[in-house]
Design a protein around this motif. Structure first.
Motif, PDB file in Angstrom:
ATOM      1  N   TYR A  73     115.431  72.385 -13.150  1.00  0.00           N
ATOM      2  CA  TYR A  73     115.178  73.674 -13.164  1.00  0.00           C
ATOM      3  C   TYR A  73     116.122  74.539 -13.815  1.00  0.00           C
ATOM      4  CZ  TYR A  73     114.450  78.490 -11.696  1.00  0.00           C
ATOM      5  OH  TYR A  73     114.170  79.965 -11.573  1.00  0.00           O
ATOM      6  N   GLN A  74     115.989  75.687 -14.703  1.00  0.00           N
ATOM      7  CA  GLN A  74     116.798  76.433 -15.507  1.00  0.00           C
ATOM      8  C   GLN A  74     116.855  77.724 -14.694  1.00  0.00           C
ATOM      9  OE1 GLN A  74     116.684  76.635 -19.825  1.00  0.00           O
ATOM     10  NE2 GLN A  74     115.673  74.694 -19.959  1.00  0.00           N
ATOM     11  N   GLY A  75     118.070  78.055 -13.939  1.00  0.00           N
ATOM     12  CA  GLY A  75     118.154  79.347 -13.256  1.00  0.00           C
ATOM     13  C   GLY A  75     118.547  80.036 -14.373  1.00  0.00           C
ATOM     14  N   VAL A  76     118.848  81.616 -13.905  1.00  0.00           N
ATOM     15  CA  VAL A  76     119.104  82.786 -14.482  1.00  0.00           C
ATOM     16  C   VAL A  76     120.648  82.328 -15.358  1.00  0.00           C
ATOM     17  CG1 VAL A  76     119.894  85.042 -14.429  1.00  0.00           C
ATOM     18  CG2 VAL A  76     117.945  84.481 -13.212  1.00  0.00           C
ATOM     19  N   ILE A  77     121.562  81.949 -14.503  1.00  0.00           N
ATOM     20  CA  ILE A  77     122.972  81.562 -15.026  1.00  0.00           C
ATOM     21  C   ILE A  77     123.004  80.669 -16.105  1.00  0.00           C
ATOM     22  CG2 ILE A  77     125.196  80.699 -14.343  1.00  0.00           C
ATOM     23  CD1 ILE A  77     124.630  81.829 -11.599  1.00  0.00           C
ATOM     24  N   VAL A  78     122.052  79.398 -15.863  1.00  0.00           N
ATOM     25  CA  VAL A  78     121.838  78.599 -16.975  1.00  0.00           C
ATOM     26  C   VAL A  78     121.433  78.992 -18.143  1.00  0.00           C
ATOM     27  CG1 VAL A  78     120.745  76.102 -17.754  1.00  0.00           C
ATOM     28  CG2 VAL A  78     121.985  76.605 -15.408  1.00  0.00           C
ATOM     29  N   LYS A  79     120.328  79.818 -17.944  1.00  0.00           N
ATOM     30  CA  LYS A  79     119.826  80.485 -19.249  1.00  0.00           C
ATOM     31  C   LYS A  79     120.634  81.300 -20.009  1.00  0.00           C
ATOM     32  CE  LYS A  79     115.075  80.066 -17.553  1.00  0.00           C
ATOM     33  NZ  LYS A  79     113.841  80.940 -17.336  1.00  0.00           N
ATOM     34  N   ALA A  80     121.657  82.157 -19.170  1.00  0.00           N
ATOM     35  CA  ALA A  80     122.507  83.041 -19.782  1.00  0.00           C
ATOM     36  C   ALA A  80     123.703  82.352 -20.531  1.00  0.00           C
ATOM     37  CB  ALA A  80     123.149  83.891 -18.790  1.00  0.00           C
ATOM     38  N   ILE A  81     124.057  81.143 -19.912  1.00  0.00           N
ATOM     39  CA  ILE A  81     125.097  80.248 -20.427  1.00  0.00           C
ATOM     40  C   ILE A  81     124.635  79.682 -21.902  1.00  0.00           C
ATOM     41  CG2 ILE A  81     126.493  78.473 -20.410  1.00  0.00           C
ATOM     42  CD1 ILE A  81     126.917  78.902 -17.373  1.00  0.00           C
ATOM     43  N   ALA A  82     123.436  79.243 -21.869  1.00  0.00           N
ATOM     44  CA  ALA A  82     122.969  78.708 -23.058  1.00  0.00           C
ATOM     45  C   ALA A  82     122.676  79.603 -24.100  1.00  0.00           C
ATOM     46  CB  ALA A  82     121.479  77.968 -22.850  1.00  0.00           C
ATOM     47  N   ALA A  83     122.152  81.049 -23.755  1.00  0.00           N
ATOM     48  CA  ALA A  83     122.013  82.036 -24.474  1.00  0.00           C
ATOM     49  C   ALA A  83     123.348  82.550 -25.266  1.00  0.00           C
ATOM     50  CB  ALA A  83     121.377  83.231 -24.151  1.00  0.00           C
ATOM     51  N   MET A  84     124.578  82.377 -24.516  1.00  0.00           N
ATOM     52  CA  MET A  84     125.709  82.438 -25.202  1.00  0.00           C
ATOM     53  C   MET A  84     126.045  81.305 -26.326  1.00  0.00           C
ATOM     54  SD  MET A  84     129.434  83.229 -23.510  1.00  0.00           S
ATOM     55  CE  MET A  84     129.140  84.903 -23.008  1.00  0.00           C
ATOM     56  N   GLY A  85     125.763  80.176 -25.682  1.00  0.00           N
ATOM     57  CA  GLY A  85     126.077  78.944 -26.565  1.00  0.00           C
ATOM     58  C   GLY A  85     125.342  79.121 -27.830  1.00  0.00           C
ATOM     59  N   LYS A  86     124.057  79.555 -27.882  1.00  0.00           N
ATOM     60  CA  LYS A  86     123.347  79.854 -29.190  1.00  0.00           C
ATOM     61  C   LYS A  86     123.901  80.695 -30.255  1.00  0.00           C
ATOM     62  CE  LYS A  86     118.935  79.368 -27.088  1.00  0.00           C
ATOM     63  NZ  LYS A  86     117.502  80.388 -26.795  1.00  0.00           N
ATOM     64  N   ARG A  87     124.866  81.633 -29.520  1.00  0.00           N
ATOM     65  CA  ARG A  87     125.378  82.567 -30.532  1.00  0.00           C
ATOM     66  C   ARG A  87     127.022  82.509 -29.978  1.00  0.00           C
ATOM     67  NH1 ARG A  87     121.117  84.001 -27.466  1.00  0.00           N
ATOM     68  NH2 ARG A  87     119.502  85.089 -28.503  1.00  0.00           N
ATOM     69  N   SER A  88     127.511  81.390 -30.169  1.00  0.00           N
ATOM     70  CA  SER A  88     128.747  80.958 -29.770  1.00  0.00           C
ATOM     71  C   SER A  88     129.868  81.635 -31.023  1.00  0.00           C
ATOM     72  CB  SER A  88     129.175  79.472 -29.794  1.00  0.00           C
ATOM     73  OG  SER A  88     128.579  78.897 -30.900  1.00  0.00           O
ATOM     74  N   LEU A  89     129.380  81.768 -32.163  1.00  0.00           N
ATOM     75  CA  LEU A  89     130.272  82.282 -33.132  1.00  0.00           C
ATOM     76  C   LEU A  89     130.589  83.712 -32.838  1.00  0.00           C
ATOM     77  CD1 LEU A  89     131.985  82.158 -35.858  1.00  0.00           C
ATOM     78  CD2 LEU A  89     129.798  82.271 -37.223  1.00  0.00           C
ATOM     79  N   THR A  90     129.321  84.425 -32.711  1.00  0.00           N
ATOM     80  CA  THR A  90     129.360  85.767 -32.468  1.00  0.00           C
ATOM     81  C   THR A  90     130.295  86.177 -31.270  1.00  0.00           C
ATOM     82  OG1 THR A  90     127.072  86.293 -33.507  1.00  0.00           O
ATOM     83  CG2 THR A  90     128.126  87.937 -31.944  1.00  0.00           C
TER      84      THR A  90
END
Length: 388
Positions: free
Chosen positions: A302-319
């Motif tokens: 299961y992807q919780g809120v924290i996992v989704k947030a970290i993944a969202a940052m990872g998608k935008r890691s350069l920024t």
């Protein structure tokens, strides 16, 4: 759980493990860079400042075990893995020749971005360093993994031959366990910018010599060639072996450095040798961290809120890497708010953690609103504009 998930912003399939690793890596990078601005505290061991409380000492130990010379190799492994993904995708769409050109173009723009960040914003550079590594290793993307393994072995042996002795000599010349802090408190933006602009060609060269990343980038290329993080469920046994082996070597290699000046009081040369070992075993730590996220994805139901947030940052890691570096300079540097003159080891870790949490919430907001990272968008435009 499936190996891939859909990025709602770009509608592309992505590996969750890679985005989680990138988002988490940014936290480690913040923790590694914030202490570099604590210029009113006496130097500790190598790049650490001396702790004044038991909590300070504990956090320094934790940083030496988990963060220092471990975040950089993790970034290098992920960078190498990413090069393979770009090269493979573009080879399938166009040709190997065009894929090579695209990878080179991306690396050149990373160098440009890094030069602006270091020279104008005053942040710590890793972008120039990795861009240069990409240019040096682009031909490796055409090789099979038997060749890549040989390259990893040769580059690692070369580092083994000089890094510990090199750092032993540095500490002997320094006549202290701790390296002097560069900041004095009298810096202005103008003189700092001029100095850093002049130093731009030297910064990545310094990093490649003092803190080599080529072996770790090659390790990332090797992992990318076997697709171990895109399809972790197919590689559970190998992921476990690499994670346990890598993190064990990393931990054991950190112990000598942790003991210095508290339990062990070696000669300056031997202290430098210990730091060299810390750097070298960090290679294993980088690959261990990367494969740990592969295991994490493979076992996650299961992807919780924290996992989704970290993944969202990872998608935008350069920024977010650039945002973090700019914030660190603005908050801690004498050219702006100058908090580096007042923070302790503990409060600096607290500040870095708060910074990451706040920007994590921003990344989560961007994901919910389907907003791409602006630097990712611009990098994609610059890289692919001639290819449509």
């Amino acid at each position: 759980m499936t190996e891939l998930y859909t990025d709602n912003v770009t509608k592309k399939k992505r590996a969750l493990s890679l985005d989680l690793a990138r988002g988490s890596m940014l936290f480690l990078i913040i923790l590694a860079h914030v202490p570099l601005f604590l210029y009113m505290i006496e130097p500790g061991v190598i790049t650490k400042v001396a702790g004044s409380t038991p909590l300070d000492h504990f956090l320094n130990v934790l940083m030496e075990i988990i963060v220092d010379n471990r975040a950089r190799p993790l970034f290098a492994v992920l960078f190498g893995y990413g090069l393979v993904m770009i090269y493979r995708k573009q080879s399938e769409r166009k040709s190997a020749k065009e894929a090579t050109r695209i990878v080179k173009r991306r690396c050149w723009y990373l160098i440009v971005f890094g030069a602006i960040l270091a020279g104008v914003a005053g942040g710590q550079d890793i972008l120039m360093t990795y861009g240069i590594a990409g240019l040096l290793l682009v031909s490796s993307l055409k090789k099979d993994n038997s060749k890549i393994k040989k390259y990893v072995l040769i580059s690692t042996i070369l580092c083994l031959l000089y890094i510990p002795i090199f750092w032993g000599g540095i500490l002997v010349g320094n006549q202290s366990y701790g390296l002097p802090v560069e900041l004095t408190g009298h810096e202005t933006y103008v003189n700092t910018m001029l100095e850093r602009l002049i130093a731009i060609p030297i910064i990545p060269l310094f990093t490649h010599i003092f803190f080599p990343i080529i072996p770790s980038v090659l390790m990332g290329i090797w992992l990318g060639n076997i697709n171990i993080l895109m399809k972790p469920q197919n590689h559970i046994k190998q992921l476990k072996q690499l994670t346990i082996g890598g993190l064990t070597i990393s931990l054991v290699g950190a112990i000598p450095l942790v003991l210095i000046n508290d339990v062990w009081f070696p000669s300056l040369f031997n202290a430098g040798l210990a730091y060299g070992i810390h750097i070298l075993t960090g290679f294993a730590g980088g690959i261990g961290y990367a494969t740990l996220f592969g295991l994490f994805e493979a076992g996650m139901k299961y992807q919780g809120v924290i996992v989704k947030a970290i993944a969202a940052m990872g998608k935008r890691s350069l920024t977010f890497f650039v945002i973090h570096e700019v914030f660190i300079v603005l908050l801690l540097s004498p050219i702006a708010l100058n908090l580096g003159a007042y923070l302790t080891v503990t409060t600096s870790v607290l500040l870095g953690s708060i910074m990451w949490i706040i920007t994590l919430s921003v990344a989560s907001f961007m994901e919910r609103r389907q907003i791409e990272g602006p630097l990712e968008t611009y990098m994609r435009y610059l890289t692919y504009k001639k290819y449509g």
